[in-house]
Design an enzyme around this catalytic site. Structure first.
Site, mmCIF file in Angstrom:
data_model
loop_
_atom_site.group_PDB
_atom_site.id
_atom_site.type_symbol
_atom_site.label_atom_id
_atom_site.label_comp_id
_atom_site.label_asym_id
_atom_site.label_seq_id
_atom_site.Cartn_x
_atom_site.Cartn_y
_atom_site.Cartn_z
ATOM 1 N N TYR A 6 -52.846 39.149 14.438
ATOM 2 C CA TYR A 6 -52.993 37.793 14.964
ATOM 3 C C TYR A 6 -54.129 37.040 14.269
ATOM 4 O O TYR A 6 -54.102 35.820 14.173
ATOM 5 C CB TYR A 6 -53.300 37.827 16.469
ATOM 6 C CG TYR A 6 -52.092 37.835 17.372
ATOM 7 C CD1 TYR A 6 -51.117 38.816 17.269
ATOM 8 C CD2 TYR A 6 -51.935 36.860 18.350
ATOM 9 C CE1 TYR A 6 -50.030 38.837 18.107
ATOM 10 C CE2 TYR A 6 -50.841 36.863 19.209
ATOM 11 C CZ TYR A 6 -49.886 37.851 19.084
ATOM 12 O OH TYR A 6 -48.814 37.856 19.920
ATOM 13 N N LYS B 221 -48.186 52.726 15.029
ATOM 14 C CA LYS B 221 -47.130 52.952 14.034
ATOM 15 C C LYS B 221 -47.778 53.719 12.888
ATOM 16 O O LYS B 221 -47.781 53.299 11.729
ATOM 17 C CB LYS B 221 -46.547 51.593 13.592
ATOM 18 C CG LYS B 221 -45.301 51.687 12.744
ATOM 19 C CD LYS B 221 -44.061 52.182 13.467
ATOM 20 C CE LYS B 221 -42.902 52.327 12.504
ATOM 21 N NZ LYS B 221 -41.726 52.988 13.125
ATOM 22 N N ASP C 258 -41.893 52.108 18.208
ATOM 23 C CA ASP C 258 -40.436 51.998 18.391
ATOM 24 C C ASP C 258 -39.975 52.953 19.485
ATOM 25 O O ASP C 258 -39.160 52.603 20.348
ATOM 26 C CB ASP C 258 -39.685 52.233 17.064
ATOM 27 C CG ASP C 258 -40.150 53.459 16.298
ATOM 28 O OD1 ASP C 258 -41.188 54.064 16.661
ATOM 29 O OD2 ASP C 258 -39.474 53.837 15.318
ATOM 30 N N ASP D 95 -48.374 42.621 22.854
ATOM 31 C CA ASP D 95 -47.654 41.383 23.184
ATOM 32 C C ASP D 95 -46.199 41.710 23.502
ATOM 33 O O ASP D 95 -45.651 41.296 24.528
ATOM 34 C CB ASP D 95 -47.740 40.426 21.980
ATOM 35 C CG ASP D 95 -46.974 39.137 22.220
ATOM 36 O OD1 ASP D 95 -47.108 38.570 23.323
ATOM 37 O OD2 ASP D 95 -46.228 38.700 21.321
HETATM 38 C C1 IPM Z 1 -48.970 36.111 25.350
HETATM 39 C C2 IPM Z 1 -48.307 35.019 24.559
HETATM 40 C C3 IPM Z 1 -49.234 34.561 23.458
HETATM 41 C C4 IPM Z 1 -49.497 35.735 22.524
HETATM 42 C C5 IPM Z 1 -48.733 33.325 22.676
HETATM 43 C C6 IPM Z 1 -48.404 32.162 23.585
HETATM 44 C C7 IPM Z 1 -49.696 32.908 21.603
HETATM 45 O O1 IPM Z 1 -47.079 35.465 24.074
HETATM 46 O O2 IPM Z 1 -50.043 35.861 25.934
HETATM 47 O O3 IPM Z 1 -48.438 37.215 25.424
HETATM 48 O O4 IPM Z 1 -48.721 35.973 21.591
HETATM 49 O O5 IPM Z 1 -50.486 36.426 22.741
HETATM 50 MG MG MG Z 2 -46.504 37.367 24.784
#
Ligand code: IPM
Ligand code: MG
Length: 406
Positions: free
Chosen positions: A180, A231, A263, A287
């Site tokens: 990220y 992974k 996975d 996520d």
């Molecule tokens: C989450 C959301 C966020 C992320 C997005 C909205 C940026 O999906 O909080 O899980 O990817 O972290």
């Molecule tokens: Mg999310």
């Protein structure tokens, strides 16, 4: 007066009859103790955001106020713009004013960001960029996403009753690192003149170590099982992740550590979710797996989250998005945000009694049969977001102990 992971190890496990506290991590991720329990006053930054955000935040604010009032807590709420709402009003998704208000408060409660209108914006002008910036600026590296099947909602799960019933797991997601935020990232053109996009999955030892410590402490206060998901058969960042988590495990001999490839974990979560207690994983896997885990519980509209750092205010938000398709129609499920408010009280402000009052109220409201569309089933009462909020308030007031009903 801010959420702190440093303090986690110092709080004893409090026995409780609350459905949530019994299975949750309250002793681990908690706030600094308040100076005086008789005069408690907190500054809370509310960030309603976009889509259904304002609707669910409005319910959660009322619930926080009432539960607080009944437990002797005062708040000063500051409402600020974030996401698309901020873009439209100020030209940026995370105004400085919003960020400084958040940093100066005791806790931050966020609704959701995003919507069709801004989907094609450049990345720095996307509502989601505000959320990532806020997490990074608040340095909230540990994201706790509990996924528990409420007994009243087993039939709302798409999984068979036998598979879903009794699921009670916690995803501990690393929130401020990995792909990220990793650099280099961007777009470029290769020798054939073709455009490409690229990102970097990168973890330094200290980033893995601190999330691993947090996860071991959480697992220790739950059922003592930690599954680290990576992974490591393909990615270097995962090889280091596994090595560090294994090394840190030596300090937690009471926690049973296992490792799983992501996975396989995605498959096992659907095959037999009850095998999991606490899961620790990187930003992107967390996520994805937390969305998957939420569906076991029946609806993503039920799942709260807490994001905590080593010091400073915690960030509390439902894990669902802004749901633009139902925004403004009074159809949103406010439970996830109300439960996030309970996490705010517990982990952000160390106000356990008020947190339990809210959690009891959620269970009581479910017991009375009130449901929004996403969790409705035959024989229950379909209500809108506002009415559900009013029902939760009645239950906050009566404070029926959940231990009696669950
Ligand atoms: C989450 C959301 C966020 C992320 C997005 C909205 C940026 O999906 O909080 O899980 O990817 O972290
Ligand atoms: Mg999310």
């Amino acid at each position: 007066m801010a959420a702190s992971l440093q303090l986690l190890q110092f709080k004893p496990l409090k026995p409780s009859f609350s459905f949530f506290s019994r299975r949750s991590v309250s002793p681990i991720c908690s706030a600094a103790p308040t100076p005086s329990k008789s005069q408690r006053s907190y500054t809370i930054t509310l960030l309603p955001g976009d889509g259904i955000g304002p609707e669910v935040i409005s319910v959660a604010k009322d619930v926080l106020l009432l539960a607080g009032h009944l437990e002797g807590i005062k708040y000063e709420f500051r409402e600020r713009l974030i996401g698309g709402a901020a873009l439209d009003a100020t030209g940026v998704p995370l105004p400085d004013e919003t960020l400084s208000a958040a940093k100066q408060s005791d806790a931050v409660l966020l609704g959701a960001v995003g919507g069709y209108k801004w989907d094609n914006n450049d990345k720095h002008l996307k509502p989601e960029t505000a959320l990532l910036g806020l997490r990074q600026e608040l340095k909230v590296f540990a994201n706790l996403r509990p996924a528990s099947v409420f007994p009243q909602l087993v039939d709302a799960s798409t999984l068979k009753r036998a598979v879903a019933e009794g699921v009670d797991l916690m995803v501990v997601r690393e929130l401020t690192g990995g792909i990220y935020f990793g650099k280099p990232r961007g777009f470029d053109t290769n020798e054939d003149g073709e455009e490409f996009g690229f990102n970097t999955e990168i973890y330094a030892e200290h980033e893995i170590d601190r999330i691993a410590h947090a996860a071991f402490k959480i697992a220790r206060k739950r059922r003592g099982k930690l599954c680290s998901v990576d992974k490591a058969n393909v990615l270097e960042a995962s090889i280091l992740w596994r090595r560090r988590v294994s090394a840190i495990a030596q300090e937690y001999p009471d926690v049973e550590l296992s490792h799983m490839y992501v996975d396989n974990a995605a498959m096992q979560l659907i095959r037999n979710p009850k095998q999991f207690d606490t899961i620790v994983t990187n930003n992107i896997f967390g996520d994805i797996l937390s969305d998957e885990a939420s569906m076991i519980t029946g609806s993503i509209g039920m799942l709260p989250s807490a994001s905590l750092g080593a010091s400073g205010p915690g960030l509390f938000e439902p894990i669902h998005g802004s749901a633009p398709d139902i925004a403004g129609q009074d159809k949103a499920n406010p439970f996830a945000t109300v439960l996030s408010a309970a996490m705010l009280l517990r982990y952000g402000l160390d106000e356990e009694k008020a947190a339990q009052r809210i959690e009891n109220a959620v269970l009581d409201t479910l017991n009375k049969g009130f449901r929004t569309g996403d969790i409705y089933s035959t024989g229950t009462k379909l209500v809108g977001c506002k009415q559900l909020g009013e029902e939760i308030m009645k239950s906050v007031e009566s404070n029926v102990p959940s231990g009696a009903t669950v």
